[in-house]
Design an enzyme around this catalytic site. Structure first.
Site, PDB file in Angstrom:
ATOM      1  N   ARG A 110     -11.579  -4.549 -14.950  1.00  0.00           N
ATOM      2  CA  ARG A 110     -10.200  -4.701 -14.488  1.00  0.00           C
ATOM      3  C   ARG A 110      -9.304  -5.062 -15.678  1.00  0.00           C
ATOM      4  O   ARG A 110      -9.732  -5.786 -16.582  1.00  0.00           O
ATOM      5  CB  ARG A 110     -10.184  -5.848 -13.467  1.00  0.00           C
ATOM      6  CG  ARG A 110      -8.840  -6.177 -12.840  1.00  0.00           C
ATOM      7  CD  ARG A 110      -8.503  -5.236 -11.764  1.00  0.00           C
ATOM      8  NE  ARG A 110      -7.403  -5.697 -10.932  1.00  0.00           N
ATOM      9  CZ  ARG A 110      -6.612  -4.853 -10.265  1.00  0.00           C
ATOM     10  NH1 ARG A 110      -6.790  -3.548 -10.338  1.00  0.00           N
ATOM     11  NH2 ARG A 110      -5.648  -5.316  -9.503  1.00  0.00           N
ATOM     12  N   THR A 383      -4.680   5.193  -7.104  1.00  0.00           N
ATOM     13  CA  THR A 383      -5.982   4.801  -7.611  1.00  0.00           C
ATOM     14  C   THR A 383      -6.885   5.986  -7.328  1.00  0.00           C
ATOM     15  O   THR A 383      -6.460   6.967  -6.727  1.00  0.00           O
ATOM     16  CB  THR A 383      -6.411   3.509  -6.856  1.00  0.00           C
ATOM     17  OG1 THR A 383      -5.496   2.462  -7.161  1.00  0.00           O
ATOM     18  CG2 THR A 383      -7.806   3.043  -7.147  1.00  0.00           C
ATOM     19  N   THR A 401      -8.232   2.731 -11.531  1.00  0.00           N
ATOM     20  CA  THR A 401      -6.798   2.702 -11.223  1.00  0.00           C
ATOM     21  C   THR A 401      -5.904   2.549 -12.443  1.00  0.00           C
ATOM     22  O   THR A 401      -6.332   2.012 -13.477  1.00  0.00           O
ATOM     23  CB  THR A 401      -6.501   1.540 -10.235  1.00  0.00           C
ATOM     24  OG1 THR A 401      -5.144   1.612  -9.808  1.00  0.00           O
ATOM     25  CG2 THR A 401      -6.743   0.185 -10.870  1.00  0.00           C
ATOM     26  N   ASN A 403      -2.733   1.799 -11.077  1.00  0.00           N
ATOM     27  CA  ASN A 403      -1.833   1.239 -10.078  1.00  0.00           C
ATOM     28  C   ASN A 403      -0.896   2.294  -9.501  1.00  0.00           C
ATOM     29  O   ASN A 403      -1.347   3.162  -8.788  1.00  0.00           O
ATOM     30  CB  ASN A 403      -1.065   0.017 -10.600  1.00  0.00           C
ATOM     31  CG  ASN A 403      -0.529  -0.825  -9.444  1.00  0.00           C
ATOM     32  OD1 ASN A 403      -1.081  -0.783  -8.363  1.00  0.00           O
ATOM     33  ND2 ASN A 403       0.536  -1.557  -9.660  1.00  0.00           N
ATOM     34  N   GLU A 422      -0.575  -2.501 -13.801  1.00  0.00           N
ATOM     35  CA  GLU A 422      -1.401  -3.383 -12.971  1.00  0.00           C
ATOM     36  C   GLU A 422      -0.856  -4.814 -12.916  1.00  0.00           C
ATOM     37  O   GLU A 422      -1.251  -5.586 -12.050  1.00  0.00           O
ATOM     38  CB  GLU A 422      -2.820  -3.392 -13.529  1.00  0.00           C
ATOM     39  CG  GLU A 422      -3.896  -3.404 -12.485  1.00  0.00           C
ATOM     40  CD  GLU A 422      -3.922  -2.137 -11.674  1.00  0.00           C
ATOM     41  OE1 GLU A 422      -3.821  -2.231 -10.444  1.00  0.00           O
ATOM     42  OE2 GLU A 422      -4.042  -1.048 -12.254  1.00  0.00           O
ATOM     43  N   SER A 454      -7.169  -7.349  -6.839  1.00  0.00           N
ATOM     44  CA  SER A 454      -7.270  -5.931  -6.500  1.00  0.00           C
ATOM     45  C   SER A 454      -7.692  -5.768  -5.052  1.00  0.00           C
ATOM     46  O   SER A 454      -8.240  -6.697  -4.446  1.00  0.00           O
ATOM     47  CB  SER A 454      -8.320  -5.288  -7.413  1.00  0.00           C
ATOM     48  OG  SER A 454      -8.547  -3.956  -7.037  1.00  0.00           O
ATOM     49  N   SER A 455      -7.440  -4.582  -4.513  1.00  0.00           N
ATOM     50  CA  SER A 455      -7.990  -4.241  -3.193  1.00  0.00           C
ATOM     51  C   SER A 455      -9.122  -3.231  -3.316  1.00  0.00           C
ATOM     52  O   SER A 455      -9.690  -2.812  -2.300  1.00  0.00           O
ATOM     53  CB  SER A 455      -6.896  -3.630  -2.312  1.00  0.00           C
ATOM     54  OG  SER A 455      -5.880  -4.557  -2.089  1.00  0.00           O
ATOM     55  N   GLY A 474      -5.710   3.657  -2.355  1.00  0.00           N
ATOM     56  CA  GLY A 474      -4.756   3.436  -1.273  1.00  0.00           C
ATOM     57  C   GLY A 474      -4.169   2.038  -1.224  1.00  0.00           C
ATOM     58  O   GLY A 474      -3.755   1.579  -0.156  1.00  0.00           O
ATOM     59  N   GLY A 475      -4.161   1.335  -2.366  1.00  0.00           N
ATOM     60  CA  GLY A 475      -3.523   0.012  -2.425  1.00  0.00           C
ATOM     61  C   GLY A 475      -4.118  -0.931  -1.393  1.00  0.00           C
ATOM     62  O   GLY A 475      -5.327  -0.981  -1.199  1.00  0.00           O
TER      63      GLY A 475
HETATM   64  N1  GLY Z   1      -3.981  -1.315  -8.161  1.00  0.00           N
HETATM   65  C1  GLY Z   1      -4.689  -1.177  -6.961  1.00  0.00           C
HETATM   66  C2  GLY Z   1      -5.685  -2.248  -6.743  1.00  0.00           C
HETATM   67  O1  GLY Z   1      -6.313  -2.686  -7.673  1.00  0.00           O
HETATM   68  O2  GLY Z   1      -5.861  -2.677  -5.627  1.00  0.00           O
END
Ligand code: GLY
Length: 573
Positions: A110, A383, A401, A403, A422, A454-455, A474-475
Site C-alpha cells: 500500500r 482500482t 490501485t 485510487n 491515495e 483501504s477497502s 469499486g472503492g
Molecule cells: N483506493 C481504493 C482503496 O484502497 O480502497
C-alpha cells in the site's frame, strides 16, 4: 420470522465450534494434499480486467513460472494497459496461498504518506479542505508500493526472475496497446485534469483530446522505468535515475516527496483475517484494508440464518442490516495497524456478531442514526483485481490501485507513470466528506509514513471440496460486492455467476440501500421500503470482479470475468 432467529437454533454455539474444528482439520489435511487424491488442479486459471494482462500471466506460466510469477506479469501489464485503475505509481495487496505447505499471507504494498505529510496538509487558511489538492496533482500522491511488492513476490515466492516476469509489460509499453471502452469512458471524466500535466497529456491523449477506442497508446518512458527495475530490482525504482525523475517532477509541480521517502518504503507481510462461514474458511485482507474485517463481521452476523434460502426481501434486509453495522465499525475503528490499535479480534469474534445480530429487527430497518457511533466513512473509486490459480494449486488474489481513475492525473516527466491520489483515502479533516461525500476520522488521519485505510478485499474461500479466489475494484463498495460473490459461491455457483450478479450496497451513511438497476423487482423495492429502507436504484453498473475456482471433487478449474467491461478476460488452460 421466528425461524430465522439465531436464538431458535438451540446448541448452535457448541455445534458450530465442533463443526468448525472438524472442517478446519479437513481443510488443513486437504491443503497438504493428503486427503484428496492427486490434489493438484493440473490447469491454470487467470481472470483479470484486461485480456493482455491475462495473456501475459499465461505467457509467464508457460515459461515455467508459478502463480506468483504470473501475478507479477499480470500486475505489471495492468500497470501499462489499464492506467485508469492501477500502476507502478500506486499500490497493491496480493493475498497468496502456497500449495506446497498451505502458507498464506498478504503482501501489503500500500502507498504510504511521505515524511512531510501532516494532518492539515489539505486545509486552506479557513480550515476548509482543498479538494483539488487532495485528489489532483502530485500532493495527492502517497509513496508508491507496487514495485517493492513485485520484487518481494519474485524474491520470496516466484520461480523466475523479476526481469523475466516483467518482459510482457515492457514489450507492451513499447509496442503500444489499444484504448478500450473503460479507458475511453474514464478519460471523459478525468480529461480536464490530465490536460493540466503536459507529460500525461502527451502520452495519454490523442492530439490533446480523448482518444477513440482502438487508438494505440505507447508508453516508452514507462518501458524505460520497468527496464531499470528489471536490471536493478526495486532499487532501480526507489533510488537512482528513476527516483530522481520522480522526486524532481513531483517537487517542481508542488508535491513533497523526497529521495529519502522513496528509499524508506518497505513491503509488509500481514497475517490474513480468517473466519469460518459454513463449510468454508474465509481468508481475506487484514488492516490497513478494512475489507477483511468488515466481510468477516458481516458473515459472522449472517451465519445462523439460512441466508440463501430466504425470500428475496428478507434476505436483502438481513444482509443490509449486517452491512450497516460492519460499515459503522469500519468508520470508527479501522486504520493503519502500525499507527492505531485496531480491535480485530473483537470485531471478528462470534460473541461480537451475536450482539450485533440481537439488535437486528427482522421486520424493520434500523435507522443508522439509532446505532451508537460516528457516521464516518471513507472510500476511493477506481482500482483493479485479478485472480489466479496455477496448475499446482498456488493461488493469488490481488487488488491494485491508483485510487481515482488515472490516479492524481499527474505524470512526472520522463517516467510514463501516473502518481496515485491515495492520500484521499485518509481523512483530510475529521468529519469532512471526501470527493464522494464520504467522511473519515482519527483512526485514519494523515501521519508521516502511515498507510491510508483501504477497502480492497482480495479473498480466498477454502473448503475441503472447493477453493475460490475473488475480489473486485469499486472503492467502498468493494466489501459488499465481495460479500455477495461469497454468498453466491456458498450457494454452489461458479465464478461466471459471482462476477455477473446484480449488486446492492449499504454503508451505514448515507442511510440507504443503493442498487444496480437490474437488482430488485419493483415489488422487492416496495417490500424493502415497507420495512423502512430507503432504496436508490442507480443507472450505472459498478465493480469489475474477476474470480477463479478449483473444484477438488470434480477436478475442474473455472474462472469468470465481469461482463460489465468488455476488456476483462478469464482464461483456463
Ligand atoms: N483506493 C481504493 C482503496 O484502497 O480502497
Amino acid at each position: 420470522m421466528g425461524e430465522i432467529q439465531a436464538a431458535d437454533r438451540p446448541g448452535r454455539g457448541l455445534k458450530t465450534i465442533f463443526i468448525r474444528q472438524a472442517l478446519l482439520c479437513l481443510v488443513l489435511i486437504s491443503s497438504s494434499g493428503a486427503l484428496i487424491a492427486g490434489a493438484k488442479p493440473g490447469k491454470a486459471a487467470i481472470a483479470s480486467a484486461h485480456y493482455l494482462a491475462t495473456e501475459a500471466g499465461h505467457e509467464i506460466l508457460e515459461q515455467g513460472g508459478n502463480a506468483f510469477d504470473a501475478a507479477i506479469a499480470v500486475s505489471s501489464t495492468l500497470a501499462v494497459v489499464e492506467p485508469t485503475s492501477s500502476g507502478i505509481g500506486g499500490g497493491a495487496f496480493w493475498l497468496i496461498h502456497r500449495a506446497s505447505d498451505g502458507f498464506q499471507t498478504m503482501i501489503d504494498a500500500r502507498e504510504q504518506a511521505p515524511a512531510a505529510a501532516h494532518k492539515d496538509m489539505y486545509l486552506d487558511e479557513e480550515g476548509n479542505v482543498n479538494r483539488d489538492l487532495a485528489v489532483n496533482g502530485p500532493l495527492a500522491g502517497g509513496i508508491p508500493g507496487e514495485i517493492a511488492g513485485l520484487e518481494h513476490l519474485a524474491k520470496n515466492y516466484g520461480r523466475l526472475s523479476l526481469a523475466t516476469s516483467l518482459q510482457p509489460a515492457i514489450r507492451i509499453a513499447r509496442e503500444g496497446f489499444p484504448v478500450d471502452e473503460k479507458y475511453h469512458a474514464m478519460m471523459g471524466w478525468r480529461i480536464d485534469t490530465i490536460k493540466r500535466w503536459p507529460a500525461a497529456a502527451e502520452v495519454l491523449l490523442a492530439d490533446g483530446e480523448k482518444p477513440p477506442v482502438g487508438h494505440i497508446i505507447k508508453l516508452p518512458d514507462l518501458a524505460w522505468v520497468l527496464e531499470q527495475v528489471a536490471e536493478r530490482g526495486a532499487e532501480g525504482f526507489y533510488s537512482g535515475p528513476v527516483a530522481e525523475r520522480l522526486v524532481k517532477g513531483v517537487r517542481e509541480a508542488g508535491g513533497i516527496w523526497t529521495m529519502e521517502d522513496l528509499a524508506a518504503y518497505v513491503v509488509k507481510e500481514r497475517d490474513p483475517i480468517r473466519t469460518m462461514y459454513g463449510d468454508y474458511e474465509l481468508v481475506t485482507a487484514p488492516p490497513p484494508s478494512s475489507g477483511g474485517v468488515a466481510i468477516a463481521e458481516i458473515l459472522n452476523v449472517l451465519e445462523p440464518y439460512p441466508i440463501n434460502d430466504l425470500a428475496p426481501v428478507l434476505r436483502t434486509h438481513l444482509i443490509v442490516e449486517a452491512m450497516r453495522r460492519a460499515y459503522r465499525d469500519r468508520a470508527i475503528y479501522l486504520g493503519d495497524p502500525d499507527f492505531v490499535e485496531v480491535p480485530v479480534e473483537m470485531l471478528t469474534s462470534q460473541y461480537y456478531a451475536d450482539g450485533l445480530r440481537a439488535s437486528i429487527r427482522p421486520d424493520r430497518a434500523t435507522p443508522s442514526s439509532m446505532l451508537a457511533g460516528n457516521d464516518q466513512i471513507q472510500e476511493g473509486t477506481d482500482t483493479t483485481h485479478f485472480s489466479i490459480i496455477d496448475a499446482d494449486g498456488n493461488m493469488v488474489a490481488a487488488t491494485l490501485t491508483v485510487n481515482l481513475p488515472f490516479g492524481s492525473a499527474f505524470m512526472p516527466p520522463g517516467t510514463g507513470l501516473l502518481v496515485n491520489n491515495e492520500m484521499d483515502d485518509f481523512s483530510a479533516k475529521e468529519g469532512e466528506p471526501n470527493a464522494f461525500g464520504l467522511i473519515g476520522f482519527q483512526a485514519n488521519e494523515i501521519k508521516p509514513f502511515k498507510r491510508p485505510l483501504s477497502s480492497m478485499s482480495p479473498t480466498f474461500m477454502i473448503g475441503a471440496d472447493k477453493r475460490a479466489v475473488i475480489g473486485t475494484p469499486g472503492g467502498g463498495r468493494i466489501i459488499t460486492m465481495v460479500l455477495l460473490g461469497i454468498l453466491d459461491f456458498i450457494k454452489g455457483n461458479e465464478p461466471e455467476s459471482w462476477v455477473s450478479l446484480p449488486r446492492f450496497h449499504h454503508q451505514y451513511v448515507p442511510d440507504q440501500i443503493s442498487a444496480e438497476s437490474n437488482t430488485f423487482s419493483p415489488e422487492q423495492v416496495e417490500g424493502l421500503r415497507a420495512m423502512g429502507h430507503e432504496v436508490e436504484v442507480r443507472d450505472r453498473p459498478w465493480g469489475n470482479m474477476h474470480g477463479a475456482m478449483w473444484n477438488l471433487e470434480t477436478g475442474e478449474v473455472t474462472a469468470g470475468s465481469d461482463p460489465r467491461w468488455p476488456s476483462g478476460r478469464a482464461i483456463v488452460k
